[in-house]
Design a protein around this motif. Structure first.
Motif, PDB file in Angstrom:
ATOM      1  N   UNK A  14       0.842  -1.202   0.000  1.00  0.00           N
ATOM      2  CA  UNK A  14       0.000   0.000   0.000  1.00  0.00           C
ATOM      3  C   UNK A  14       0.876   1.251   0.000  1.00  0.00           C
ATOM      4  N   UNK A  15       1.929   1.233   0.812  1.00  0.00           N
ATOM      5  CA  UNK A  15       2.832   2.380   0.842  1.00  0.00           C
ATOM      6  C   UNK A  15       3.484   2.598  -0.514  1.00  0.00           C
ATOM      7  N   UNK A  16       3.882   1.515  -1.180  1.00  0.00           N
ATOM      8  CA  UNK A  16       4.529   1.643  -2.485  1.00  0.00           C
ATOM      9  C   UNK A  16       3.574   2.213  -3.525  1.00  0.00           C
ATOM     10  N   UNK A  17       2.312   1.829  -3.451  1.00  0.00           N
ATOM     11  CA  UNK A  17       1.317   2.383  -4.380  1.00  0.00           C
ATOM     12  C   UNK A  17       1.170   3.884  -4.169  1.00  0.00           C
ATOM     13  N   UNK A  18       1.100   4.309  -2.901  1.00  0.00           N
ATOM     14  CA  UNK A  18       0.991   5.741  -2.588  1.00  0.00           C
ATOM     15  C   UNK A  18       2.235   6.475  -3.073  1.00  0.00           C
ATOM     16  N   UNK A  19       3.412   5.897  -2.829  1.00  0.00           N
ATOM     17  CA  UNK A  19       4.672   6.528  -3.235  1.00  0.00           C
ATOM     18  C   UNK A  19       4.712   6.753  -4.740  1.00  0.00           C
ATOM     19  N   UNK A  20       4.465   5.718  -5.499  1.00  0.00           N
ATOM     20  CA  UNK A  20       4.589   5.848  -6.947  1.00  0.00           C
ATOM     21  C   UNK A  20       3.444   6.643  -7.554  1.00  0.00           C
ATOM     22  N   UNK A  21       2.286   6.607  -6.905  1.00  0.00           N
ATOM     23  CA  UNK A  21       1.195   7.454  -7.367  1.00  0.00           C
ATOM     24  C   UNK A  21       1.548   8.925  -7.245  1.00  0.00           C
ATOM     25  N   UNK A  22       2.205   9.283  -6.139  1.00  0.00           N
ATOM     26  CA  UNK A  22       2.619  10.679  -5.934  1.00  0.00           C
ATOM     27  C   UNK A  22       3.773  11.061  -6.855  1.00  0.00           C
ATOM     28  N   UNK A  23       4.720  10.137  -7.054  1.00  0.00           N
ATOM     29  CA  UNK A  23       5.842  10.432  -7.941  1.00  0.00           C
ATOM     30  C   UNK A  23       5.371  10.684  -9.370  1.00  0.00           C
ATOM     31  N   UNK A  24       4.411   9.902  -9.819  1.00  0.00           N
ATOM     32  CA  UNK A  24       3.873  10.096 -11.167  1.00  0.00           C
ATOM     33  C   UNK A  24       2.904  11.273 -11.215  1.00  0.00           C
ATOM     34  N   UNK A  25       2.210  11.508 -10.104  1.00  0.00           N
ATOM     35  CA  UNK A  25       1.230  12.585 -10.088  1.00  0.00           C
ATOM     36  C   UNK A  25       1.844  13.973 -10.020  1.00  0.00           C
ATOM     37  N   UNK A  26       3.055  14.082  -9.461  1.00  0.00           N
ATOM     38  CA  UNK A  26       3.692  15.398  -9.319  1.00  0.00           C
ATOM     39  C   UNK A  26       3.925  16.070 -10.673  1.00  0.00           C
ATOM     40  N   UNK A  27       4.630  15.434 -11.638  1.00  0.00           N
ATOM     41  CA  UNK A  27       4.803  16.095 -12.943  1.00  0.00           C
ATOM     42  C   UNK A  27       3.485  16.248 -13.693  1.00  0.00           C
ATOM     43  N   UNK A  28       2.561  15.301 -13.491  1.00  0.00           N
ATOM     44  CA  UNK A  28       1.281  15.420 -14.183  1.00  0.00           C
ATOM     45  C   UNK A  28       0.502  16.638 -13.695  1.00  0.00           C
ATOM     46  N   UNK A  29       0.493  16.856 -12.382  1.00  0.00           N
ATOM     47  CA  UNK A  29      -0.194  18.033 -11.843  1.00  0.00           C
ATOM     48  C   UNK A  29       0.523  19.309 -12.259  1.00  0.00           C
ATOM     49  N   UNK A  30       1.866  19.279 -12.250  1.00  0.00           N
ATOM     50  CA  UNK A  30       2.618  20.454 -12.681  1.00  0.00           C
ATOM     51  C   UNK A  30       2.297  20.822 -14.115  1.00  0.00           C
ATOM     52  N   UNK A  31       2.229  19.812 -14.986  1.00  0.00           N
ATOM     53  CA  UNK A  31       1.901  20.078 -16.401  1.00  0.00           C
ATOM     54  C   UNK A  31       0.487  20.643 -16.532  1.00  0.00           C
ATOM     55  N   UNK A  32      -0.451  20.124 -15.718  1.00  0.00           N
ATOM     56  CA  UNK A  32      -1.826  20.624 -15.776  1.00  0.00           C
ATOM     57  C   UNK A  32      -1.907  22.086 -15.339  1.00  0.00           C
ATOM     58  N   UNK A  33      -1.099  22.462 -14.341  1.00  0.00           N
ATOM     59  CA  UNK A  33      -1.114  23.843 -13.858  1.00  0.00           C
ATOM     60  C   UNK A  33      -0.506  24.814 -14.869  1.00  0.00           C
ATOM     61  N   UNK A  34       0.360  24.292 -15.742  1.00  0.00           N
ATOM     62  CA  UNK A  34       1.002  25.150 -16.740  1.00  0.00           C
ATOM     63  C   UNK A  34       0.131  25.381 -17.956  1.00  0.00           C
ATOM     64  N   UNK A  35      -0.890  24.568 -18.122  1.00  0.00           N
ATOM     65  CA  UNK A  35      -1.763  24.704 -19.302  1.00  0.00           C
ATOM     66  C   UNK A  35      -2.590  25.988 -19.198  1.00  0.00           C
TER      67      UNK A  35
END
Length: 253
Positions: free
Chosen positions: A232-253
């Protein structure tokens, strides 16, 4: 320890905080600002564990952070002794106590914001410290090997964080002390929320009493909590690692 996971959640929180708070502080949410926020958030998310003698944050700068850790543990224990109720469990009041409360995170963030607003040198030091912690924490997400060892090396991390600090300050990626303090507080709070998902939980409501306990450990229902290092911890970790650049890209649009 959940160093890698805390850094990952802190990075995501830093980017999210920039999207929400940048307009309030008059900071543009551009690529440089989002990168700085991810680094500050990731590093700040390791700071609450200064209350543990063997944590990544405590060992990050050798004797200097070791001394800070001893002071943090003494402060936490003193506050615990002064504010505990008869209903609170007996404890040394150090790890997962004062430094793991949202109120403490907000106080640190406010203090950092004021100091960094008065002295740009303090802003550079805070940025360097949080970026060095971010590199150490995110380095723990890498597979074991040379790259991971390098990001655990004090000279390497300190040098990389110094270069990144100079570039970000030079490009104006951290415009105001108040903004830095807010992102730092957010990273620390996310750390505590993450620990609230684990078996031990943390005193999120302090100093408010819950069932007569001021230091009551608050967390998810027991059946939903997980152990550190679990899938469960690993899922949260990798979800956040992948979500960080995705959210950053969304904020730049």
């Amino acid at each position: 320890m959940m160093g890698g996971s805390h850094a990952a959640t802190g990075a995501l929180a830093g980017v999210a905080a920039t999207g929400l708070l940048a307009p309030l502080f008059g900071v543009p949410a551009g690529p440089v600002e989002l990168t700085a926020a991810a680094g500050i958030g990731a590093g700040a998310a390791l700071l609450p564990d200064l209350d543990h003698p063997n944590s990544t944050a405590t060992r990050s700068q050798g004797p200097a952070t070791g001394l800070v850790s001893r002071g943090a543990r003494a402060l936490s224990a003193a506050v615990y002794r002064r504010t505990r109720t008869r209903g609170d469990r007996v404890s040394d009041g150090e790890h997962r106590y004062l430094l793991h409360t949202p109120l403490f995170a907000l106080a640190v963030g406010a203090a950092v914001g004021v100091v960094c607003s008065l002295w740009w040198q303090a802003l550079a030091v805070v940025l360097w410290l949080t970026l060095s912690l971010a590199l150490r924490g995110l380095g723990q997400c890498l597979p074991r090997g040379r790259n991971r060892r390098e990001l655990g090396s004090w000279p390497t991390v300190s040098l990389l964080a110094g270069v990144a600090t100079a570039l970000l300050v030079g490009w104006g990626g951290v415009a105001t002390g108040g903004y830095v303090g807010a992102v730092l507080a957010m990273g620390m709070i996310v750390h505590s929320l993450g620990d609230a998902l684990t078996r031990t939980a943390v005193p999120l409501a302090w100093p408010v009493r819950i069932r007569g306990q001021r230091w009551r450990m608050v967390g998810m229902p027991h059946g939903l909590r997980f152990s550190t290092g679990s899938p469960v911890e690993l899922v949260i970790r990798w979800g956040c690692l992948l979500g960080t650049p995705a959210l950053g890209a969304a904020l730049l649009v």
